[in-house]
Design a protein around this motif. Structure first.
Motif, PDB file in Angstrom:
ATOM      1  N   LEU A  16       3.011   2.780  -6.147  1.00 42.44           N
ATOM      2  CA  LEU A  16       3.974   1.877  -5.517  1.00 42.44           C
ATOM      3  C   LEU A  16       5.079   2.637  -4.804  1.00 42.44           C
ATOM      4  N   MET A  17       5.157   3.930  -4.988  1.00 44.21           N
ATOM      5  CA  MET A  17       6.379   4.646  -4.686  1.00 44.21           C
ATOM      6  C   MET A  17       6.187   5.723  -3.622  1.00 44.21           C
ATOM      7  N   THR A  18       5.491   5.425  -2.547  1.00 45.09           N
ATOM      8  CA  THR A  18       5.433   6.348  -1.430  1.00 45.09           C
ATOM      9  C   THR A  18       6.760   6.331  -0.696  1.00 45.09           C
ATOM     10  N   ASP A  19       7.063   7.396   0.052  1.00 46.11           N
ATOM     11  CA  ASP A  19       8.355   7.500   0.733  1.00 46.11           C
ATOM     12  C   ASP A  19       8.556   6.339   1.704  1.00 46.11           C
ATOM     13  N   ARG A  20       9.732   5.723   1.660  1.00 47.95           N
ATOM     14  CA  ARG A  20      10.064   4.634   2.571  1.00 47.95           C
ATOM     15  C   ARG A  20      11.578   4.449   2.575  1.00 47.95           C
ATOM     16  N   PRO A  21      12.129   3.843   3.632  1.00 47.19           N
ATOM     17  CA  PRO A  21      13.572   3.647   3.668  1.00 47.19           C
ATOM     18  C   PRO A  21      14.019   2.692   2.575  1.00 47.19           C
ATOM     19  N   SER A  22      15.297   2.825   2.149  1.00 47.99           N
ATOM     20  CA  SER A  22      15.801   1.897   1.157  1.00 47.99           C
ATOM     21  C   SER A  22      16.006   0.520   1.757  1.00 47.99           C
ATOM     22  N   LEU A  23      15.921  -0.477   0.890  1.00 46.82           N
ATOM     23  CA  LEU A  23      16.096  -1.866   1.291  1.00 46.82           C
ATOM     24  C   LEU A  23      17.562  -2.220   1.096  1.00 46.82           C
ATOM     25  N   ALA A  24      18.229  -2.591   2.165  1.00 46.22           N
ATOM     26  CA  ALA A  24      19.693  -2.663   2.180  1.00 46.22           C
ATOM     27  C   ALA A  24      20.262  -3.575   1.102  1.00 46.22           C
ATOM     28  N   ARG A  25      19.651  -4.721   0.858  1.00 40.77           N
ATOM     29  CA  ARG A  25      20.257  -5.693  -0.060  1.00 40.77           C
ATOM     30  C   ARG A  25      19.514  -5.830  -1.382  1.00 40.77           C
ATOM     31  N   ALA A  26      18.518  -5.011  -1.604  1.00 40.34           N
ATOM     32  CA  ALA A  26      17.742  -5.115  -2.835  1.00 40.34           C
ATOM     33  C   ALA A  26      18.476  -4.434  -3.992  1.00 40.34           C
ATOM     34  N   TRP A  27      18.372  -5.036  -5.163  1.00 36.08           N
ATOM     35  CA  TRP A  27      18.926  -4.426  -6.378  1.00 36.08           C
ATOM     36  C   TRP A  27      18.193  -3.116  -6.638  1.00 36.08           C
ATOM     37  N   THR A  28      18.941  -2.041  -6.884  1.00 36.04           N
ATOM     38  CA  THR A  28      18.347  -0.706  -6.976  1.00 36.04           C
ATOM     39  C   THR A  28      18.354  -0.188  -8.408  1.00 36.04           C
ATOM     40  N   ALA A  29      17.167   0.134  -8.898  1.00 40.80           N
ATOM     41  CA  ALA A  29      17.023   0.807 -10.186  1.00 40.80           C
ATOM     42  C   ALA A  29      16.797   2.280  -9.903  1.00 40.80           C
ATOM     43  N   GLY A  31      23.015  -2.504  -8.585  1.00 40.61           N
ATOM     44  CA  GLY A  31      21.982  -1.655  -9.160  1.00 40.61           C
ATOM     45  C   GLY A  31      22.564  -0.802 -10.276  1.00 40.61           C
ATOM     46  N   VAL A  32      21.801   0.180 -10.727  1.00 36.59           N
ATOM     47  CA  VAL A  32      22.252   1.043 -11.810  1.00 36.59           C
ATOM     48  C   VAL A  32      21.569   2.403 -11.688  1.00 36.59           C
ATOM     49  N   THR A  33      22.299   3.459 -12.067  1.00 34.89           N
ATOM     50  CA  THR A  33      21.718   4.788 -12.216  1.00 34.89           C
ATOM     51  C   THR A  33      21.547   5.063 -13.702  1.00 34.89           C
ATOM     52  N   LEU A  34      20.313   5.262 -14.139  1.00 36.40           N
ATOM     53  CA  LEU A  34      20.016   5.559 -15.539  1.00 36.40           C
ATOM     54  C   LEU A  34      19.640   7.031 -15.676  1.00 36.40           C
ATOM     55  N   GLN A  68      14.301  -2.496  -5.906  1.00 31.91           N
ATOM     56  CA  GLN A  68      13.663  -1.256  -5.472  1.00 31.91           C
ATOM     57  C   GLN A  68      13.890  -0.171  -6.517  1.00 31.91           C
ATOM     58  N   LEU A  69      12.961   0.755  -6.561  1.00 29.97           N
ATOM     59  CA  LEU A  69      12.983   1.825  -7.551  1.00 29.97           C
ATOM     60  C   LEU A  69      13.199   3.159  -6.859  1.00 29.97           C
ATOM     61  N   ASP A  70      14.152   3.929  -7.363  1.00 30.53           N
ATOM     62  CA  ASP A  70      14.476   5.238  -6.807  1.00 30.53           C
ATOM     63  C   ASP A  70      14.454   6.247  -7.949  1.00 30.53           C
ATOM     64  N   THR A  71      13.393   7.050  -8.029  1.00 29.31           N
ATOM     65  CA  THR A  71      13.318   8.063  -9.075  1.00 29.31           C
ATOM     66  C   THR A  71      13.837   9.390  -8.552  1.00 29.31           C
ATOM     67  N   VAL A  72      14.575  10.083  -9.386  1.00 30.19           N
ATOM     68  CA  VAL A  72      15.136  11.398  -9.056  1.00 30.19           C
ATOM     69  C   VAL A  72      14.612  12.379 -10.098  1.00 30.19           C
TER      70      VAL A  72
END
Length: 269
Positions: free
Chosen positions: A22-35, A139-142, A64-68
């Motif tokens: 599900l997590m191929t590179d793509r721009p962030s979604l401006a108004r989506a809640w970010t995990a 959103g939240v940074t965990l 949207q999901l942003d893994t670091v």
């Protein structure tokens, strides 16, 4: 330094042995809640969050999901992220400089109003009220803990709150992160489809949820309670409230005491 995965959403979900499909590179979604999750194991995500209603909502861009990947910010040829505890002792501690670089990078990709939480057994216990509060943020940074923990200076410098899934210890924060995100994402607008379903479930009114029944009307000699088949909605509501109160009083005296205090306060007003 290699580029870490971008924010993700709006991609068809297909069965796969690769959980991060599900997590191929793509721009962030401006108004989506970010995990946003800082972890040594980014390949563990989205995990169960990519299934069922949360997976459908991810596909539709409701969140949207942003893994670091913490290892990307490690020291030296081997990308070391930990070192021995100052003062001696067993185990290893996540380094402040490594986590600081990861956080500085991550926070450029999420709205400043999104809180930073460190998953730790010594933190405040996560509950439904925390999930509701998080669902109201952008959103939240965990930060997923590992080893003996994280250098305290990181928590102090960034003003990070600690949060715990419960009074037990896991090998890392990834499972806890997925549980907390699931509890929060399901409260986002449009995820469940029926907002009323979140209003009557456990903890929504400080009580455990009443028992549920469905067809067949009789199974293994056990009947659905007559009141639920009566069509008298007032009586059904009374029965459900009484069941919720009895279950909470018997199984969760801590919740029952808080519920009683809340009722006393409302009466005093």
């Amino acid at each position: 330094m290699s580029e870490t995965p971008k924010s993700h959403g709006r991609k068809a979900i297909r069965p796969s042995l690769k959980p991060r499909e599900l997590m191929t590179d793509r721009p962030s979604l401006a108004r989506a809640w970010t995990a946003q999750v800082i972890t040594l194991f980014p390949e563990a995500f989205p995990g169960v969050l990519g299934q069922s209603l949360t997976g459908k909502a991810l596909q539709e861009g409701k969140w949207q999901l942003d893994t670091v990947g913490l290892r990307d910010f490690g020291e030296g040829k081997h990308r070391n992220v930990d070192d021995t505890p100052a003062g001696g002792g067993a185990g290893m501690v996540l380094r402040a400089d490594v986590m600081g670089r990861a956080l500085d990078h991550a926070r450029r990709r999420i709205p400043p109003a999104a809180p930073i939480l460190y998953l730790s057994p010594r933190g405040r216990r996560f509950d439904q009220s925390v999930a509701r509060d998080l669902a109201q943020t952008p959103g939240v940074t965990l930060i997923c803990g590992r080893f003996e923990g994280l250098d305290q200076r990181v928590l102090d410098h960034y003003g990070i709150a600690e949060i715990s899934l419960g009074d037990f210890v896991l090998t890392g924060g990834e499972i806890a992160a997925q549980a907390m995100l699931d509890a929060t994402i399901r409260l986002l607008p449009g995820v469940l489809g029926n907002a009323a379903s979140t209003e009557d479930e456990s903890f929504s009114h400080g009580l455990l949820e009443h028992p549920q029944y469905t067809r067949p009307a009789q199974w293994q000699g056990l009947d659905i309670p007559d009141v639920l088949l009566s069509g008298h909605h007032g009586e059904i509501d009374k029965w459900r409230r009484a069941q919720s109160e009895a279950l909470t009083r018997a199984r969760r005296p801590d919740l029952w005491e808080a519920y009683q205090r809340s009722r006393d306060a409302d009466g005093a007003e």
